[in-house]
Design an enzyme around this catalytic site. Structure first.
Site, short mmCIF file in Angstrom:
data_model
loop_
_atom_site.label_atom_id
_atom_site.label_comp_id
_atom_site.label_asym_id
_atom_site.label_seq_id
_atom_site.Cartn_x
_atom_site.Cartn_y
_atom_site.Cartn_z
N ASP A 11 22.75 96.69 -153.75
CA ASP A 11 23.20 96.43 -152.39
C ASP A 11 24.50 97.20 -152.13
O ASP A 11 25.37 97.27 -152.98
CB ASP A 11 23.41 94.92 -152.19
N ILE A 12 24.61 97.77 -150.92
CA ILE A 12 25.78 98.58 -150.58
C ILE A 12 27.04 97.72 -150.42
O ILE A 12 28.16 98.21 -150.60
CB ILE A 12 25.50 99.42 -149.31
N GLN A 24 18.94 87.33 -141.62
CA GLN A 24 18.31 88.62 -141.91
C GLN A 24 18.85 89.70 -140.98
O GLN A 24 18.90 89.51 -139.76
CB GLN A 24 16.79 88.52 -141.76
N HIS A 46 13.01 91.82 -148.24
CA HIS A 46 13.80 92.09 -149.44
C HIS A 46 14.25 90.79 -150.08
O HIS A 46 14.58 89.83 -149.40
CB HIS A 46 15.01 92.98 -149.13
P1 5GP Z 1 19.87 90.69 -145.08
O1 5GP Z 1 21.14 90.34 -144.36
O2 5GP Z 1 18.86 91.34 -144.15
O3 5GP Z 1 19.29 89.57 -145.89
O4 5GP Z 1 20.28 91.76 -146.17
C1 5GP Z 1 20.39 93.11 -145.92
C2 5GP Z 1 21.19 93.69 -147.04
O5 5GP Z 1 21.06 95.09 -147.00
C3 5GP Z 1 22.69 93.37 -146.96
O6 5GP Z 1 23.10 92.68 -148.12
C4 5GP Z 1 23.34 94.74 -146.83
O7 5GP Z 1 24.55 94.84 -147.53
C5 5GP Z 1 22.28 95.67 -147.39
N1 5GP Z 1 22.30 97.00 -146.83
C6 5GP Z 1 22.41 97.32 -145.52
N2 5GP Z 1 22.41 98.67 -145.37
C7 5GP Z 1 22.29 99.18 -146.63
C8 5GP Z 1 22.23 100.52 -147.13
O8 5GP Z 1 22.30 101.51 -146.40
N3 5GP Z 1 22.12 100.65 -148.48
C9 5GP Z 1 22.06 99.59 -149.33
N4 5GP Z 1 21.96 99.84 -150.63
N5 5GP Z 1 22.10 98.31 -148.88
C10 5GP Z 1 22.22 98.13 -147.55
#
Ligand code: 5GP
Ligand code: ZN
Length: 112
Positions: free
Chosen positions: A30-31, A92, A98
């Protein structure tokens, strides 16, 4: 899906820090890590979120692969957390299914 960030990581159009991949799944860091080890595990095919996951075999494969990765990285005994955020109230932000795999610190409950 052409405008999906995680599909672009699967295709290689956007670079990912890949931890593991095979023909069905991709795991990458994760970034914005929320733990010392924070990996996202995704199916290579585009599925928006858990509401859209109907393939039981793929769902089981994601879970099994998560446990294997956590074990290989030494977290089986100390423990780890898996999270699927789904839609708005779930938090999300990226609409390609994911699983968050978090480890390396004591987690708290309830989550925010
Ligand atoms: P959500 O909030 O949808 O459950 O998680 C999305 C995740 O994707 C977040 O933890 C965010 O840090 C990660 N993320 C968003 N953009 C990128 C990216 O460009 N690269 C990586 N490696 N992770 C990302
Ligand atoms: Zn996608």
């Amino acid at each position: 899906m052409s405008d999906c960030l995680f599909c672009k990581m699967v295709s290689g159009d956007i670079k990912a820090d890949v931890v593991y991949q095979d023909d069905k799944v991709l795991a990458f860091r994760d970034i914005h890590p929320q733990a010392p080890w924070h990996v996202l595990l995704i199916p290579k095919q585009h599925i928006a979120n858990l509401n859209e996951l109907h393939n039981l075999e793929l769902g089981g494969y994601l879970l099994r692969t998560a446990a294997q990765l956590a074990t290989e990285h030494g977290f089986a005994e100390s423990g780890y957390r898996t999270v699927f955020n789904c839609n708005g109230d779930g938090g999300q932000t990226v609409f390609h299914l994911h699983m968050h795999l978090l480890a390396g610190r004591q987690m708290t409950w309830p989550p925010g």
